[in-house]
Design an enzyme around this catalytic site. Structure first.
Site, PDB file in Angstrom:
ATOM      1  N   CYS A 123      32.174 -71.081  13.124  1.00 50.87           N
ATOM      2  CA  CYS A 123      32.641 -70.187  14.182  1.00 50.87           C
ATOM      3  C   CYS A 123      34.131 -69.957  14.043  1.00 50.87           C
ATOM      4  CB  CYS A 123      32.315 -70.753  15.560  1.00 50.87           C
ATOM      5  SG  CYS A 123      33.274 -72.248  15.960  1.00 50.87           S
ATOM      6  N   CYS A 132      36.256 -72.940  14.181  1.00 47.42           N
ATOM      7  CA  CYS A 132      36.284 -73.678  12.907  1.00 47.42           C
ATOM      8  C   CYS A 132      37.375 -73.125  11.992  1.00 47.42           C
ATOM      9  CB  CYS A 132      34.934 -73.573  12.191  1.00 47.42           C
ATOM     10  SG  CYS A 132      33.552 -74.359  13.021  1.00 47.42           S
ATOM     11  N   ASP A 136      51.744 -42.318  -9.606  1.00 46.75           N
ATOM     12  CA  ASP A 136      51.200 -43.086 -10.726  1.00 46.75           C
ATOM     13  C   ASP A 136      52.255 -43.615 -11.682  1.00 46.75           C
ATOM     14  OD1 ASP A 136      51.934 -40.596 -11.803  1.00 46.75           O
ATOM     15  OD2 ASP A 136      50.472 -40.817 -13.419  1.00 46.75           O
ATOM     16  N   ASP A 195      57.806 -42.957  -9.035  1.00 44.85           N
ATOM     17  CA  ASP A 195      57.254 -42.864  -7.677  1.00 44.85           C
ATOM     18  C   ASP A 195      57.475 -44.140  -6.862  1.00 44.85           C
ATOM     19  OD1 ASP A 195      56.070 -40.283  -8.174  1.00 44.85           O
ATOM     20  OD2 ASP A 195      54.509 -41.309  -9.307  1.00 44.85           O
ATOM     21  N   ASP A 249      52.586 -37.044  -5.916  1.00 43.68           N
ATOM     22  CA  ASP A 249      53.146 -36.626  -7.193  1.00 43.68           C
ATOM     23  C   ASP A 249      52.182 -35.611  -7.814  1.00 43.68           C
ATOM     24  OD1 ASP A 249      54.735 -36.737  -9.568  1.00 43.68           O
ATOM     25  OD2 ASP A 249      53.257 -38.093 -10.443  1.00 43.68           O
TER      26      ASP A 249
END
Length: 650
Positions: free
Chosen positions: A12, A15, A527, A531, A430
């Site tokens: 639970c 726990c 990418d 960037d 981009d």
């Protein structure tokens, strides 16, 4: 050192909160995230200060286990635990049916005293075998000043059992002599254990469904490989492969590790093979692999065979990296979960106090004549309170949501990123490599003589993705270092209204700053190194990766494939997941707010003769936990579109 370690025995939110608290207390641990649904803990620790063995010992002391040994498999342990749980549940149901028949006099044992003693023996057997773990864990928790769901079960069954034993031997002398009707409640103590075990069994089965995505990723890794040793080819366990080994991979087999092709052949060509990388990149077209090409673990040759030199093995492969990222993301915590964890730590003590108040209130109302009612009401409160549903509300939804995204080659780094994506109302992207890719069907030696559309192509579903984003209220901005003519052409082609050409990295960062200053939640998609400034500043950073891209370590979200429709779909998934979290939390809290007073018998104050008994309380408690997990599993029904694109070389 960073490790994701399986934790055995958590049932639970109390726990997981107790394990979390213990890890946070230990010197040498920089950061820890405990995942209840994933049954694991992500630990960032200093090996010079504390070892995994030390951490394991500390966790064992509070009643749980960590799997750190190579010769122990968490999966095998969980299978054994599940089998044992199933056996105990079945046996507990048998005990329950028998004790019910005895208590209700459906089985005639002669006297009431004999019936009570037989029921007592059955209850003892049930508690010692089927429910033993509740009492062991509750005792260990008590030694450390903590409590969890097992504490509530141990208290409720223990109280009802002791009261029933007292009534069995002295009930008539104490209560009967005063004209008070008395009963034993062995059936309640047995049924509480039975229903709790049943709930946990169903819960474990349902939680397995939330972890199916990570198992699917793990299943990509093969168990054996063919190693080339001189003129001999031998099949060996993958764990024995070392860097520099030469391996042979045949059609239909999985590539065992990351490496470099040293020779290849197929019926189509004498120097190349074709590998299906869709499970990593999402691309449907097999990729040509020649001498010098990189191949990734888990991918499958669809045509031809090749030999390769192992470069990255074990946890260093791209697949292992992806699995680790998904595990860490599934184990991360949304801001709301931190609030729930704090609530879970005090939940059990608060419920115990409410139970005691209930007991005292009934005694004040009716005196000793109401003692049986006071005890049963107090027991019902202990049983019906459910921290499990509250604790499962967030992690189950997160595990399914992040796992669903991973299945579709969208890697989400953490829960915060998943939660933030739903708020995005501006996307900066981009151009080259992000919106567009080179047309591989042309001769690049003549590229300068070709028109823009011949050199092109837009990535799969780019225009459709932009349109979907705009229709959902997200403004799209394209930033390109290319000349004005090219930038305008591709912006028009993609349906983007806002664009800028001849930009520098600083210009992208400035746009993100400007949009954030206007109060927008900004996502940046790129990418390349140019960037990174804007990616770091954005509310949500999205990188385009191919499994080995360093951007996977930096960005909050990584697209493994080229289909840009994944962006609006990931945002939709974010909205659905967060909505699911709040649904789960709402029903978990409402359940406790309504059911605890009903179990305490508050309706009697209004002249309504209704109360939830301990037996029904245990059934409702089990149902509440299972319902939260099943509700989260509905996220699996969310469909991602399939890309059909022919812009790549066949």
């Amino acid at each position: 050192m960073k490790k994701t370690v399986p934790v055995i025995g958590m049932a639970c939110s109390a726990c997981s909160a107790n394990v979390q608290r213990k890890l946070d207390e230990l010197e040498g641990i920089n950061k820890a995230n405990v995942n209840l649904v994933g049954r694991s803990a992500f630990i960032d620790f200093d090996e010079n200060v504390i070892t995994l063995e030390n951490i394991k010992k500390e966790i064992n002391d509070i009643g749980y286990d960590m799997v750190i040994e190579e010769d122990r498999s968490a999966e095998e342990i969980e299978k054994r635990e599940y089998t044992l749980l199933k056996r105990k549940t079945i046996l507990s149901w048998i005990f329950s049916i028998v004790v019910m028949c005895v208590s209700m006099r459906w089985i005639d044992l002669g006297s009431k005293s004999m019936a009570n003693q037989v029921a007592m023996l059955i209850a003892i057997a049930n508690m010692l075998y089927c429910g033993r773990q509740f009492y062991v864990t509750a005792f260990k928790q008590l030694k450390h000043g903590a409590a969890n769901m097992d504490t509530l079960v141990a208290l409720s069954t223990g109280i009802s059992f002791i009261f029933s034993v007292f009534n069995t031997f002295w009930g008539e002398a104490v209560w009967g002599a005063r004209g008070i009707d008395w009963h034993t409640y062995f059936d309640a103590s047995v049924m509480i254990i039975t229903f709790v075990l049943t709930g946990r069994l169903l819960e474990e089965k349902a939680k397995d469904g939330t972890a199916s995505s990570i198992r699917q990723l793990m299943g990509m890794a093969p168990k054996t490989a063919h190693i080339v040793d001189g003129g001999e080819i031998r099949e060996v366990p993958i764990s024995t492969i070392e860097k520099g080994d030469v391996l042979e991979v045949r059609p239909g087999e999985k590539v065992p590790v990351d490496g470099e092709v040293i020779s290849a052949e197929s019926f189509m060509t004498a120097d190349a093979a074709y590998v299906d990388e869709s499970m990593i990149t999402g691309e449907p077209t097999p990729t040509e692999k020649k001498k010098g090409s990189t191949v990734l673990a888990g991918t499958i040759p669809s045509q031809g065979k090749f030999r390769m030199r192992a470069r990255q093995i074990g946890e260093d492969t791209a697949l292992a990296h992806i699995i680790r990222m998904v595990q860490e993301a599934q184990g991360s915590k949304a801001p709301v979960q931190r609030i729930v964890d704090k609530a879970a730590l005090i939940f059990v003590p608060v419920v115990a106090c409410i139970s005691l108040i209930t007991f005292l209130a009934w005694l004040l109302i009716g005196g000793t004549a109401y003692l049986p009612q006071a005890i049963i009401s107090a027991v019902a409160v202990l049983v019906i309170a459910c921290p499990c549903a509250m604790g499962l509300a967030t992690p189950t939804a997160l595990m399914v949501g992040i796992g669903k995204a991973a299945e579709k080659q969208v890697l989400i780094k953490d829960a915060t990123a998943l939660e933030s994506m739903r708020k995005v109302n501006a996307l900066v992207t981009d151009k080259t490599g992000t919106l567009t890719i080179p047309n591989l069907n042309v001769d690049f030696t003549k590229a300068s003589d070709l028109a823009l559309e011949e050199r092109e192509v837009l990535k799969p579903n780019a225009k459709e993705a932009v349109k979907m984003l705009q229709e959902s209220g997200i403004e799209v901005y394209m930033m390109s270092g290319d000349k004005e003519e090219a930038a305008k052409y591709w912006a028009d082609k993609a349906g983007i209204k806002h664009y800028q050409s001849k930009v520098l990295p600083q210009d992208k960062e400035n746009l993100v700053k400007k949009l954030k200053a206007e109060g927008k939640t900004v996502a940046m998609m790129g990418d390349g190194i140019n960037d990174t400034q804007a990616l770091a500043l954005a509310d949500v950073s999205i990188a385009i990766g191919k499994g080995t891209d360093v951007a996977m370590d930096v960005a909050q979200v990584t697209l493994m494939g080229n289909d840009l429709m994944a962006i609006p779909e990931a945002i939709k998934l974010s909205k659905r997941t967060v909505r699911m979290i709040w649904q789960n939390l709402f029903w978990a809290f409402i359940y406790n707010i309504i059911c605890i007073p009903l179990a305490a018998g508050v309706l009697y104050l209004f002249g309504i003769d209704f109360q939830i008994t301990p037996m029904w309380a245990s059934a409702l408690m089990a149902l509440s936990s299972v319902s939260v997990v099943l509700n989260s599993l509905r996220l699996k029904l969310l469909k991602f579109p399939t890309c059909h694109f022919t812009g790549f070389r066949e």
